[in-house]
Every structure is written in structure tokens, then in C-alpha cells.
Scaffold this motif. Structure first.
Motif, PDB file in Angstrom:
ATOM      1  N   ASN A   8     -40.944 -47.154  71.403  1.00  0.00           N
ATOM      2  CA  ASN A   8     -41.813 -47.697  72.451  1.00  0.00           C
ATOM      3  C   ASN A   8     -41.332 -49.056  72.949  1.00  0.00           C
ATOM      4  N   LEU A   9     -40.563 -49.750  72.126  1.00  0.00           N
ATOM      5  CA  LEU A   9     -40.058 -51.060  72.543  1.00  0.00           C
ATOM      6  C   LEU A   9     -39.181 -50.936  73.786  1.00  0.00           C
ATOM      7  N   LEU A  10     -38.635 -49.744  74.003  1.00  0.00           N
ATOM      8  CA  LEU A  10     -37.777 -49.526  75.169  1.00  0.00           C
ATOM      9  C   LEU A  10     -38.581 -49.347  76.450  1.00  0.00           C
ATOM     10  N   ASN A  11     -39.904 -49.192  76.324  1.00  0.00           N
ATOM     11  CA  ASN A  11     -40.745 -49.029  77.512  1.00  0.00           C
ATOM     12  C   ASN A  11     -40.957 -50.344  78.245  1.00  0.00           C
ATOM     13  N   SER A  34     -38.738 -58.951  71.904  1.00  0.00           N
ATOM     14  CA  SER A  34     -39.131 -58.124  70.760  1.00  0.00           C
ATOM     15  C   SER A  34     -38.033 -58.112  69.701  1.00  0.00           C
ATOM     16  N   LEU A  35     -36.787 -57.975  70.151  1.00  0.00           N
ATOM     17  CA  LEU A  35     -35.667 -57.982  69.212  1.00  0.00           C
ATOM     18  C   LEU A  35     -35.530 -59.345  68.535  1.00  0.00           C
ATOM     19  N   LYS A  37     -35.753 -60.079  64.601  1.00  0.00           N
ATOM     20  CA  LYS A  37     -34.714 -60.863  63.934  1.00  0.00           C
ATOM     21  C   LYS A  37     -35.329 -62.035  63.169  1.00  0.00           C
ATOM     22  N   ALA A  38     -36.340 -62.664  63.765  1.00  0.00           N
ATOM     23  CA  ALA A  38     -37.008 -63.789  63.105  1.00  0.00           C
ATOM     24  C   ALA A  38     -37.681 -63.340  61.808  1.00  0.00           C
ATOM     25  N   ILE A  39     -38.223 -62.123  61.814  1.00  0.00           N
ATOM     26  CA  ILE A  39     -38.853 -61.595  60.596  1.00  0.00           C
ATOM     27  C   ILE A  39     -37.808 -61.392  59.507  1.00  0.00           C
ATOM     28  N   THR A  40     -36.684 -60.779  59.870  1.00  0.00           N
ATOM     29  CA  THR A  40     -35.644 -60.532  58.872  1.00  0.00           C
ATOM     30  C   THR A  40     -35.017 -61.838  58.383  1.00  0.00           C
ATOM     31  N   VAL A  95     -29.600 -49.686  71.455  1.00  0.00           N
ATOM     32  CA  VAL A  95     -30.002 -51.041  71.837  1.00  0.00           C
ATOM     33  C   VAL A  95     -29.706 -52.017  70.706  1.00  0.00           C
ATOM     34  N   LEU A  96     -30.028 -51.618  69.479  1.00  0.00           N
ATOM     35  CA  LEU A  96     -29.759 -52.479  68.328  1.00  0.00           C
ATOM     36  C   LEU A  96     -28.261 -52.712  68.162  1.00  0.00           C
TER      37      LEU A  96
END
Length: 212
Positions: free
Chosen positions: A81-84, A93-94, A98-101, A118-119
Motif C-alpha cells: 500500500n505504500l506504493l499508492n 515512508s521509506l 529506515k529511522a526505525i531500523t 522500490v526498496l
């Protein structure tokens, strides 16, 4: 599959307040907005709601709660859904993921090949994920064994023949080739089977009841 893993490592609790547990499960919002994803993470950490006055602060609050509630792994379903979202929102969003990881939290993403591509465009982000491809089911002994194991887990009062060749072919012919789709069909059928007998009994009882 993600929900099964969640139930094993972090069973649900009937209580409000912070959930001191290692794993939380969220679904990516349909419009792919990073703020809504952050809101879902906040709600998973603090059931019952947590007021955030500034929408722009949602990601910051989510990161803070992830740390304070001891979350070590986040399962994100429907991540495609992030691609919507538009390109700018996708990048945000990415960046949020990344901030979470960056905080040492493991993220498990369930998605399609489109998101994988995308990733792959972000070398740093791609290096933080290990790709695991889940093949679709086909008519085979492994599929029949899988269905037989589901039947055992359901604890049905009598054998249903779920792993019989006719059932296997019926599922495959109707596109039930992913684990989630198969489980949806089986669980819905089980619910219907549990509801219909009482309804028939009630209808029969009503038909036999004398009119006043």
C-alpha cells in the motif's frame, strides 16, 4: 503467517496502557501515508489511544514509543500500500522505516515484488532486509499436507476431507493459491458450518410451533 508469528511471541492482552512486548503488528494504510503508518504503530504500542496534536509529529512520537515500550520487531502487513502514495510520500515512508531500523528494531514486511523493487533503489535500506519469497500453492502432496495440518488445528468434530483431491482441485481452480487466501476461505466455511445448523434447527422449531 505474520499473525501466526505474532501470536506465538506476543499474545494479545486484554488491558490498556503500554504493551511491554517485543513484537507488534500493523497494516500499512491503503493510501500509503507515513503519518497513518506511524499512527498505527502508536496505537499498537498504546491501546486505547494516545493524543498527538500535531500530525507532523506522528513519526517522532511513534519512534519514541517504540523505544519506551521495548518493541524489538514490527510486522508490517499490506506494505504494498505504500506504493499508492505519491513519490514524495513514498520517500518519507521509506525514511520513517529506515529511522526505525536505525534504532535496532527489526522490521518484517509482507508485500509484492513491486515494493521489493522500490526498496532495491535504496542501497542502505535494501541491505537491511532479507528477501524471503513465498511460492503459491499448487496441487501437490505438500499442499494436501498443509490442509491436513489446518484441519487438525481447527479441531473439527468430524473429518471434513479438507485434504481430499476434490477439495484441493476446487481451491486451486478458484485461485486460492496463497496461504492467506486459503485460510480465509477455510475459516469462512467453518463459520458458516457453525451457524447454519442452529438456524435450521430454529427454523424447524418455529415451523412446528402451533399458531396462537
Amino acid at each position: 503467517m505474520q499473525m501466526h508469528h505474532l501470536e506465538q511471541v506476543a499474545p494479545q492482552r486484554d488491558q490498556s496502557g503500554p504493551r511491554q512486548r517485543d513484537v507488534i503488528y500493523v497494516e500499512a494504510p491503503y493510501d500509503g501515508h507515513h503519518g497513518k503508518l506511524a499512527r498505527s504503530i502508536i496505537d499498537a504500542c498504546l491501546p486505547g489511544g494516545f493524543p498527538v496534536r500535531r500530525p507532523s509529529a506522528l513519526c517522532e512520537v511513534a519512534l519514541s514509543l517504540i523505544a519506551s515500550t521495548g518493541v524489538r520487531q514490527i510486522l508490517i502487513d499490506e506494505a504494498g500500500n505504500l506504493l499508492n502514495a505519491g513519490r514524495s510520500t513514498q520517500q518519507q515512508s521509506l525514511a520513517f522505516i529506515k529511522a526505525i531500523t536505525n534504532r535496532g528494531v527489526t522490521i518484517s514486511i509482507a508485500s509484492t515484488m513491486n515494493l521489493v523493487n522500490v526498496l532495491a533503489a535504496d542501497e542502505q535500506l535494501q541491505s537491511r532486509f532479507t528477501r524471503v519469497e513465498i511460492p503459491q500453492w499448487a496441487e501437490s502432496q505438500s499442499f494436501r499436507s498443509f490442509l491436513a495440518s489446518i484441519e487438525l488445528e481447527l479441531g473439527l468434530p468430524q473429518e471434513s476431507g479438507l485434504s481430499d483431491q476434490a477439495i484441493v482441485r476446487w481451491l486451486v481452480s478458484r485461485g486460492c493459491c496463497t496461504t492467506s487466501r486459503v485460510l480465509d476461505v477455510i475459516c469462512n466455511a467453518k463459520r458458516i458450518a457453525e451457524v447454519i445448523p442452529p438456524l435450521l434447527a430454529a427454523a424447524k422449531s418455529g415451523a412446528m410451533r402451533p399458531s396462537p
